[in-house]
Design a protein around this motif. Sequence first.
Motif, mmCIF file in Angstrom:
data_model
loop_
_atom_site.group_PDB
_atom_site.id
_atom_site.type_symbol
_atom_site.label_atom_id
_atom_site.label_comp_id
_atom_site.label_asym_id
_atom_site.label_seq_id
_atom_site.Cartn_x
_atom_site.Cartn_y
_atom_site.Cartn_z
ATOM 1 N N GLY A 1 0.803 -1.209 0.000
ATOM 2 C CA GLY A 1 0.000 0.000 0.000
ATOM 3 C C GLY A 1 0.838 1.261 0.000
ATOM 4 N N GLN A 2 2.092 1.167 0.479
ATOM 5 C CA GLN A 2 2.970 2.324 0.453
ATOM 6 C C GLN A 2 4.433 1.847 0.555
ATOM 7 N N ALA A 3 5.354 2.739 0.150
ATOM 8 C CA ALA A 3 6.774 2.380 0.188
ATOM 9 C C ALA A 3 7.612 3.650 0.154
ATOM 10 N N ALA A 4 8.806 3.569 0.722
ATOM 11 C CA ALA A 4 9.771 4.687 0.700
ATOM 12 C C ALA A 4 11.166 4.083 0.543
ATOM 13 N N THR A 5 11.864 4.474 -0.506
ATOM 14 C CA THR A 5 13.204 3.940 -0.776
ATOM 15 C C THR A 5 14.124 5.058 -1.250
ATOM 16 N N MET A 6 15.449 4.737 -1.297
ATOM 17 C CA MET A 6 16.452 5.670 -1.802
ATOM 18 C C MET A 6 17.394 4.897 -2.711
ATOM 19 N N ARG A 7 17.724 5.500 -3.863
ATOM 20 C CA ARG A 7 18.661 4.877 -4.794
ATOM 21 C C ARG A 7 19.740 5.882 -5.162
ATOM 22 N N PHE A 8 21.004 5.361 -5.294
ATOM 23 C CA PHE A 8 22.142 6.214 -5.632
ATOM 24 C C PHE A 8 22.422 6.113 -7.111
#
Length: 472
Positions: free
Chosen positions: A119-126
């Motif tokens: 239902g939701q997500a939070a990520t970081m990519r370099f």
Amino acid sequence: MSPTHLRVKSLSGKIFSGVLAFTLGVILVLGVVMTTIYYMSYEHDAEAELAASAQDAAAYLNASPTTANIPALEEQFAGLTRYTLIAADGQVLYDSAADPAAMENHAGRPEVREAGENGQAATMRFSDTLGTDTVYAAVKLDDGSIIRLSETRHSLLAFLGDMLAPVLVAVIVAAVLVFVLSKTLTRRIMKPIDALNFADPLENEIYEEMDPLLIRIDEQQRLLKQQNRELAQAENLRRDFSSNVSHEMKTPLQVISGYAELMKNDMVQPADRQKFAALIYEEAQAMRSLINDVLTLSRLDESAFGDDAVLIDLHAVAERVAGRLGSFAADQQVQVRVEGTAARIAGSETLAEEMLYNLIENGIRYNHEGGSVVMRVEAEPPARPGGGLPGEDAAGQVVVRVSDTGPGIPEELREKVFERFFRVDKSRSKETGGTGLGLAIVKHAVLYHHGSIEVESAEGAGTTFVLRFPAA
């Protein structure tokens, strides 16, 4: 100035380099740690804020018809944040920064897949190409599509690079402050050191770390003073010895020279020639004895007798010496006896004979008519069976006693008799003869054989010399 001294750093230089290295290390470590903490905290807050914005956008879109989502995004959500609307199958329906038709399917993106499941997500990519971090926050809408928000931020390395200039400024300021601090510290540290009184090192009030150095200096000074005193004493002894030798040799030389001159000028009656020749002979013999004694003492002082020890029977040596002095004893009307048994020591036989000869000769010379000299040689066993006292030779010791019936020696002069050219009765020195070196040679010879010597005497009741040696 020695080459080694030129390679030694100054105290201020050591303090400066040490404090500067420590300070710079602290600045760099703290700078990196604090920047990293600040960066991580900032990124966490930004991620939470982006996730909240995604929730708000999702709530707004869910309240509107599905067909109105794209127009709403175009009108309501413009700005630095990138908005992307993705269909349930991963097709990009709208993107605020790019043409959706040219974008690939996003079904496989981590934040899209996680939002579809949870239902939701939070990520970081370099991004290796741009060297930046991109934060993604995705929320699943009621119709199955996904609204994704993204923001591009500097990476940690880039953020640290931006902080390089402030850190360099801090380092320069720290270097200046450390330089001033090192100079100040050096002056304060060196002030009590510069005020040290090395004449009396232990009386200084100084850092406790310097106590071992000051104690060492004090010990060295005491040793040097003692050595100087010994050197001065040795120099005085040398001068006294030279003066005494010169004086003792001057008298027989004057007698020999005077009588020889009379005989040379034919100023002596024929009847007196033999008498004068006898006097010259006696004075020459006295000079020879003096020279022999001086040479013996010189060899003893220089330890020139060597370390090659032989076994010596002191009783046999005493009998041999007594035989040599028989005619002298008869002239003086003094009886000489040797008593005791065979007793052996290790050492120099020549020196042992010289030692016993001088003792017996002194006993004869300083005696009275009808007197006697008795030399007794004994081998004494150890104090107890099995080796005697701790540290005592298991063979025991050899004791030599030389007793005479002479006038004796006053108690206050018993130690002085071993000094060179010392005579108890100076008024009789010319009458009795002798060089005044006999007992000095005896004492040195006793010490050479690792023995000891004592004087037992009473005025008017004779004298006994007691010699003790480790038995061989």
